[in-house]
Design a protein around this motif. Structure first.
Motif, short mmCIF file in Angstrom:
data_model
loop_
_atom_site.label_atom_id
_atom_site.label_comp_id
_atom_site.label_asym_id
_atom_site.label_seq_id
_atom_site.Cartn_x
_atom_site.Cartn_y
_atom_site.Cartn_z
N ILE A 96 0.82 -1.39 0.34
CA ILE A 96 -0.49 -0.13 -0.50
C ILE A 96 0.74 0.72 0.19
O ILE A 96 0.78 2.38 -0.65
CB ILE A 96 -0.97 0.03 0.87
CG1 ILE A 96 -0.68 -0.21 2.40
CG2 ILE A 96 -2.20 -1.13 0.87
CD1 ILE A 96 -1.40 0.07 3.39
N THR A 97 2.00 0.59 0.73
CA THR A 97 3.58 2.02 0.09
C THR A 97 3.28 2.60 -0.86
O THR A 97 3.44 3.66 -1.48
CB THR A 97 4.34 2.41 1.81
OG1 THR A 97 3.45 2.34 2.83
CG2 THR A 97 5.28 3.10 1.46
N GLU A 98 3.63 1.57 -1.62
CA GLU A 98 3.82 1.15 -3.06
C GLU A 98 3.50 2.08 -3.51
O GLU A 98 3.04 3.12 -4.64
CB GLU A 98 4.57 0.59 -3.58
CG GLU A 98 5.32 0.42 -5.11
CD GLU A 98 6.08 -0.69 -5.07
OE1 GLU A 98 6.34 -0.53 -6.28
OE2 GLU A 98 5.37 -2.42 -5.27
N ARG A 99 1.57 1.89 -3.90
CA ARG A 99 0.71 1.98 -4.13
C ARG A 99 0.22 3.73 -3.79
O ARG A 99 0.20 4.56 -4.57
CB ARG A 99 -0.35 1.33 -3.38
CG ARG A 99 -1.85 1.49 -4.97
CD ARG A 99 -2.96 1.31 -4.34
NE ARG A 99 -2.45 -0.60 -5.09
CZ ARG A 99 -2.20 -1.58 -4.51
NH1 ARG A 99 -2.96 -1.48 -2.88
NH2 ARG A 99 -2.27 -2.84 -4.53
N ALA A 100 0.35 4.20 -2.37
CA ALA A 100 0.21 6.27 -3.02
C ALA A 100 1.35 6.19 -2.55
O ALA A 100 1.34 7.41 -3.54
CB ALA A 100 0.21 5.76 -1.09
N MET A 101 2.77 6.01 -3.22
CA MET A 101 3.82 7.16 -3.59
C MET A 101 3.57 7.04 -4.87
O MET A 101 3.61 8.00 -5.72
CB MET A 101 5.30 5.66 -3.93
CG MET A 101 5.31 6.05 -2.01
SD MET A 101 7.23 4.90 -2.33
CE MET A 101 8.69 5.78 -2.55
N ALA A 102 2.97 6.04 -5.82
CA ALA A 102 2.54 5.97 -6.87
C ALA A 102 1.42 6.54 -7.38
O ALA A 102 1.53 7.77 -7.88
CB ALA A 102 2.36 4.48 -7.38
N HIS A 103 0.58 6.60 -7.15
CA HIS A 103 -0.60 8.23 -6.85
C HIS A 103 0.27 9.44 -6.24
O HIS A 103 -0.67 10.11 -7.05
CB HIS A 103 -2.19 7.47 -5.81
CG HIS A 103 -2.47 6.13 -6.63
ND1 HIS A 103 -2.87 5.27 -8.03
CD2 HIS A 103 -2.62 4.72 -6.15
CE1 HIS A 103 -3.70 4.67 -7.60
NE2 HIS A 103 -3.53 3.99 -7.08
N CYS A 104 0.22 9.63 -5.55
CA CYS A 104 0.85 11.15 -4.91
C CYS A 104 2.20 11.49 -5.55
O CYS A 104 2.35 12.45 -5.48
CB CYS A 104 0.51 10.91 -3.76
SG CYS A 104 -0.77 10.23 -3.07
N GLY A 105 2.69 10.38 -6.52
CA GLY A 105 4.20 11.50 -7.36
C GLY A 105 4.82 11.52 -6.19
O GLY A 105 5.43 12.39 -6.10
N GLN A 106 5.19 11.13 -5.74
CA GLN A 106 5.90 11.01 -4.87
C GLN A 106 7.54 9.96 -4.16
O GLN A 106 7.12 9.01 -4.91
CB GLN A 106 5.63 10.98 -2.95
CG GLN A 106 4.56 11.16 -2.08
CD GLN A 106 5.35 13.12 -2.12
OE1 GLN A 106 5.93 13.63 -1.98
NE2 GLN A 106 4.15 13.96 -3.23
N ASN A 107 8.64 10.01 -3.75
CA ASN A 107 9.51 9.17 -3.87
C ASN A 107 10.24 9.07 -2.34
O ASN A 107 11.32 8.69 -2.50
CB ASN A 107 10.79 10.14 -4.54
CG ASN A 107 11.03 10.98 -4.30
OD1 ASN A 107 10.90 11.92 -3.51
ND2 ASN A 107 12.37 11.18 -5.52
N GLN A 108 9.52 9.46 -1.52
CA GLN A 108 10.05 9.57 -0.20
C GLN A 108 9.34 8.72 0.97
O GLN A 108 8.01 8.93 0.68
CB GLN A 108 10.39 11.15 0.82
CG GLN A 108 11.49 11.56 -0.21
CD GLN A 108 11.28 12.76 0.10
OE1 GLN A 108 10.81 13.62 0.67
NE2 GLN A 108 13.00 13.74 0.40
N VAL A 109 9.98 7.81 2.31
CA VAL A 109 8.76 7.66 3.00
C VAL A 109 9.67 7.64 4.01
O VAL A 109 10.91 7.41 3.98
CB VAL A 109 8.69 5.57 2.25
CG1 VAL A 109 8.63 5.32 3.90
CG2 VAL A 109 7.91 5.81 1.69
N LEU A 110 8.78 7.44 5.14
CA LEU A 110 9.04 7.69 6.67
C LEU A 110 8.66 6.99 7.21
O LEU A 110 7.20 7.00 7.30
CB LEU A 110 8.77 9.45 7.13
CG LEU A 110 9.03 9.76 8.93
CD1 LEU A 110 10.50 9.28 9.27
CD2 LEU A 110 8.00 10.86 9.08
#
Length: 194
Positions: A96-110
């Motif tokens: 789900i984190t990878e999906r969120a990154m893709a949907h939001c155009g993000q490349n950072q995770v905390l």
């Protein structure tokens, strides 16, 4: 029976109690140590991801039943069950984190929260983030326990935007849903994929 929705930390804590793991230093840490034991084998557990939602209560019920059935017989070990539960739950979070990154155009995770201390979760998340060309920031236990870093950061941001609460008007709500918090520091905008 378990409530319909439980947090991952609650799931791990409850399972630790079922199999008799200590609360010292924490149930999640003790599950992590069991899961690292040599020879721990993976057993398939329910994997429930629907879009951005995960469900841990069914997995917990299933793994509790497996523990009661197999630990007495000696057909599974605590290490097998901890390893399997940890791998399954963390794979769900990574998905789900990878999906969120893709949907939001993000490349950072905390990673924050008590479960965020788990080295295996950090490793799995780092592999996924690296494969996407991103960066991961994983806190150590001093800042992760009981979501301390997340709560502090939300408080700082609220304060910076003029949101204050008198001490006598404040309270704690266990199981407060973080997706129901009014975030005044983020302007309302229509989401668009970049």
């Amino acid at each position: 029976p378990h409530p319909q929705k439980i947090a991952i930390g609650n799931c791990l804590d409850r399972f630790a109690r079922v199999i008799g793991l200590s609360n010292d230093p924490s149930p999640g840490y003790n599950i992590e140590q069991e899961a690292k034991k040599e020879g721990a084998k993976f057993i398939e557990l329910p994997y429930v991801v629907k879009g951005m939602d995960v469900s841990f209560s069914g997995i917990l019920t299933h793994v509790e039943q497996e523990a009661k059935k197999h630990l007495i017989k000696g057909t599974l070990t605590k290490a097998d069950l901890c390893y399997s539960l940890q791998e399954t739950l963390f794979a769900m979070l990574v998905e789900i984190t990878e999906r969120a990154m893709a949907h939001c155009g993000q490349n950072q995770v905390l990673i924050v929260g008590g479960v965020g201390c788990n080295k295996r979760l950090q490793e799995m998340m780092a592999d996924m983030v690296k494969s996407r060309g991103g960066t991961l920031c994983a806190m150590d236990h001093r800042y992760c326990i009981d979501n301390g870093a997340m709560i502090a950061q939300a408080g700082i941001m609220a304060f910076q935007h003029g949101v204050t609460t008198k001490l006598e008007d404040s309270w704690c709500t266990q199981r407060f849903r973080t997706d129901q918090v009014k975030t005044v520091w983020r302007p309302a905008s229509a989401w668009k994929h970049t």
